[in-house]
Enzyme design. Sequence first.
Site, PDB file in Angstrom:
ATOM      1  N   SER A  11       0.852  -1.202   0.000  1.00  0.00           N
ATOM      2  CA  SER A  11       0.000   0.000   0.000  1.00  0.00           C
ATOM      3  C   SER A  11       0.882   1.244   0.000  1.00  0.00           C
ATOM      4  CB  SER A  11      -0.886   0.004   1.239  1.00  0.00           C
ATOM      5  OG  SER A  11      -1.394   1.313   1.454  1.00  0.00           O
ATOM      6  N   HIS A  36      -1.264  -1.392  -4.140  1.00  0.00           N
ATOM      7  CA  HIS A  36      -2.543  -1.042  -3.522  1.00  0.00           C
ATOM      8  C   HIS A  36      -2.578   0.472  -3.296  1.00  0.00           C
ATOM      9  CE1 HIS A  36      -6.121  -2.009  -1.048  1.00  0.00           C
ATOM     10  NE2 HIS A  36      -5.678  -1.086  -0.200  1.00  0.00           N
ATOM     11  N   ASP A  38      -4.777   3.607  -1.696  1.00  0.00           N
ATOM     12  CA  ASP A  38      -5.834   3.935  -0.742  1.00  0.00           C
ATOM     13  C   ASP A  38      -6.374   5.340  -0.981  1.00  0.00           C
ATOM     14  OD1 ASP A  38      -6.056   1.589   0.960  1.00  0.00           O
ATOM     15  OD2 ASP A  38      -3.984   2.009   1.530  1.00  0.00           O
ATOM     16  N   MET A  40      -9.069   8.141   0.075  1.00  0.00           N
ATOM     17  CA  MET A  40      -9.914   8.526   1.226  1.00  0.00           C
ATOM     18  C   MET A  40     -10.462   9.935   1.026  1.00  0.00           C
ATOM     19  SD  MET A  40      -7.576   7.097   4.350  1.00  0.00           S
ATOM     20  CE  MET A  40      -6.674   5.528   4.203  1.00  0.00           C
ATOM     21  N   HIS A  69      -8.448   1.076  -3.817  1.00  0.00           N
ATOM     22  CA  HIS A  69      -9.385   0.868  -2.697  1.00  0.00           C
ATOM     23  C   HIS A  69     -10.042   2.204  -2.383  1.00  0.00           C
ATOM     24  CE1 HIS A  69      -9.663  -0.196   1.919  1.00  0.00           C
ATOM     25  NE2 HIS A  69     -10.842  -0.046   1.359  1.00  0.00           N
ATOM     26  N   MET A  71     -12.184   4.404  -0.277  1.00  0.00           N
ATOM     27  CA  MET A  71     -12.819   4.615   1.026  1.00  0.00           C
ATOM     28  C   MET A  71     -13.513   5.972   0.947  1.00  0.00           C
ATOM     29  SD  MET A  71      -9.653   3.139   3.230  1.00  0.00           S
ATOM     30  CE  MET A  71      -8.621   3.249   1.763  1.00  0.00           C
ATOM     31  N   MET A 140     -11.538  -5.954   5.480  1.00  0.00           N
ATOM     32  CA  MET A 140     -10.700  -5.028   6.257  1.00  0.00           C
ATOM     33  C   MET A 140     -10.385  -5.662   7.604  1.00  0.00           C
ATOM     34  SD  MET A 140      -9.994  -2.553   4.320  1.00  0.00           S
ATOM     35  CE  MET A 140      -9.045  -1.649   5.565  1.00  0.00           C
ATOM     36  N   GLY A 145      -8.731   3.989   7.337  1.00  0.00           N
ATOM     37  CA  GLY A 145      -8.435   5.405   7.558  1.00  0.00           C
ATOM     38  C   GLY A 145      -6.952   5.695   7.716  1.00  0.00           C
ATOM     39  N   PHE A 146      -6.226   4.735   8.268  1.00  0.00           N
ATOM     40  CA  PHE A 146      -4.811   4.986   8.567  1.00  0.00           C
ATOM     41  C   PHE A 146      -3.992   3.705   8.432  1.00  0.00           C
ATOM     42  CE2 PHE A 146      -7.529   7.788  11.001  1.00  0.00           C
ATOM     43  CZ  PHE A 146      -7.031   9.037  10.648  1.00  0.00           C
ATOM     44  N   GLY A 147      -2.735   3.860   8.052  1.00  0.00           N
ATOM     45  CA  GLY A 147      -1.799   2.741   8.090  1.00  0.00           C
ATOM     46  C   GLY A 147      -1.312   2.531   9.518  1.00  0.00           C
ATOM     47  N   GLY A 148      -0.625   1.415   9.722  1.00  0.00           N
ATOM     48  CA  GLY A 148       0.049   1.193  10.993  1.00  0.00           C
ATOM     49  C   GLY A 148      -0.837   0.804  12.161  1.00  0.00           C
ATOM     50  N   ASP A 178      -6.615  -6.504   4.411  1.00  0.00           N
ATOM     51  CA  ASP A 178      -5.971  -5.190   4.417  1.00  0.00           C
ATOM     52  C   ASP A 178      -6.021  -4.597   5.813  1.00  0.00           C
ATOM     53  OD1 ASP A 178      -5.088  -2.610   3.873  1.00  0.00           O
ATOM     54  OD2 ASP A 178      -6.779  -2.086   2.574  1.00  0.00           O
ATOM     55  N   GLY A 179      -4.823  -4.347   6.362  1.00  0.00           N
ATOM     56  CA  GLY A 179      -4.733  -3.683   7.648  1.00  0.00           C
ATOM     57  C   GLY A 179      -4.011  -4.518   8.694  1.00  0.00           C
ATOM     58  N   GLY A 180      -2.864  -4.050   9.142  1.00  0.00           N
ATOM     59  CA  GLY A 180      -2.108  -4.765  10.164  1.00  0.00           C
ATOM     60  C   GLY A 180      -1.548  -6.100   9.712  1.00  0.00           C
ATOM     61  N   GLY A 200       1.171  -2.282   4.251  1.00  0.00           N
ATOM     62  CA  GLY A 200       1.756  -0.938   4.201  1.00  0.00           C
ATOM     63  C   GLY A 200       3.044  -0.898   4.990  1.00  0.00           C
TER      64      GLY A 200
HETATM   65  C1  DX5 Z   1      -6.217   1.440   5.803  1.00  0.00           C
HETATM   66  C2  DX5 Z   1      -5.760   1.130   4.388  1.00  0.00           C
HETATM   67  C3  DX5 Z   1      -4.658   0.143   4.312  1.00  0.00           C
HETATM   68  C4  DX5 Z   1      -3.395   0.553   5.020  1.00  0.00           C
HETATM   69  C5  DX5 Z   1      -2.615  -0.663   5.389  1.00  0.00           C
HETATM   70  O1  DX5 Z   1      -7.286   2.323   5.743  1.00  0.00           O
HETATM   71  O2  DX5 Z   1      -6.856   0.634   3.626  1.00  0.00           O
HETATM   72  O3  DX5 Z   1      -4.400  -0.204   2.975  1.00  0.00           O
HETATM   73  O4  DX5 Z   1      -2.599   1.392   4.243  1.00  0.00           O
HETATM   74  O5  DX5 Z   1      -1.504  -0.274   6.153  1.00  0.00           O
HETATM   75  P1  DX5 Z   1      -0.850  -1.244   7.226  1.00  0.00           P
HETATM   76  O6  DX5 Z   1      -0.350  -2.448   6.497  1.00  0.00           O
HETATM   77  O7  DX5 Z   1       0.264  -0.406   7.790  1.00  0.00           O
HETATM   78  O8  DX5 Z   1      -1.907  -1.566   8.228  1.00  0.00           O
HETATM   79 ZN    ZN Z   2      -6.500  -0.290   1.564  1.00  0.00          ZN
END
Ligand code: DX5
Ligand code: ZN
Length: 221
Positions: A11, A36, A38, A40, A69, A71, A140, A145-148, A178-180, A200
């Site tokens: 991502s 990927h 994102d 938003m 993706h 959002m 999901m 909304g956020f990475g990490g 997707d996510g974590g 990500g």
């Molecule tokens: C979250 C995004 C993800 C995010 C994943 O809203 O859709 O794609 O960037 O990041 P990580 O892998 O750091 O959770």
């Molecule tokens: Zn995503």
Amino acid sequence: MSRGAPRIAPSILSADFTRLGAELAAMEAAGADWIHVDVMDGRFVPNITLGPFIVEAVKRSTRLPLDVHLMIEAPERFVEAFVRAGASTVGVQVEACRHLHRTVGQIRDAGARACVVLNPATPAAAVEPVLGDVDQVLVMTVNPGFGGQKFIESTLPKIETLRGWIDARGLNVALEVDGGVAIETIGRAAAAGADVFVTGTAVFGAPDYADAIAALRRAAS
Ligand code: DX5
Ligand code: ZN
């Protein structure tokens, strides 16, 4: 249709945007399968990122397929714009679609793979009626909304349910998470039935992108 070989989709949300072209080239060289992206809107999720203009620049910077993706609220307003910009896959959040079946058809008519996305609290049943009309389902594993963020373990039974339906019906539908997604979590997502893994932080935060992707692929196999 049996499960595909694990695919890793970094991502770009976690990339260094001051050198996005170089980051994309490095991910391609490191063995990423897809990129990927994102998108938003500050309404569906509490963050704003990028639009078709940046997707078009990403498209010029890599040969890898773009997994976009959305959002955003009412994503049907922007499907054609993102496909024109270079999206191979367009994912829409089911919570943001008033007429999901129509929007899925719109994505395919525009020439892209159609993906439907489920938030952690949205049940698998929300996509069951369109399972035969899509190319991909994205579960999901964080609130978008956020990475990490931390992987939400309670999403695993939903992945299992979807894998069961896809296999029982012999559908050619990719199952993405997707996510974590990281070394510590990817094995459980894969065991539950996922075959596409968005990452990500776990790749862009690693000292060596190729090592990180290889390790994730091993852990998912
Ligand atoms: C979250 C995004 C993800 C995010 C994943 O809203 O859709 O794609 O960037 O990041 P990580 O892998 O750091 O959770
Ligand atoms: Zn995503």
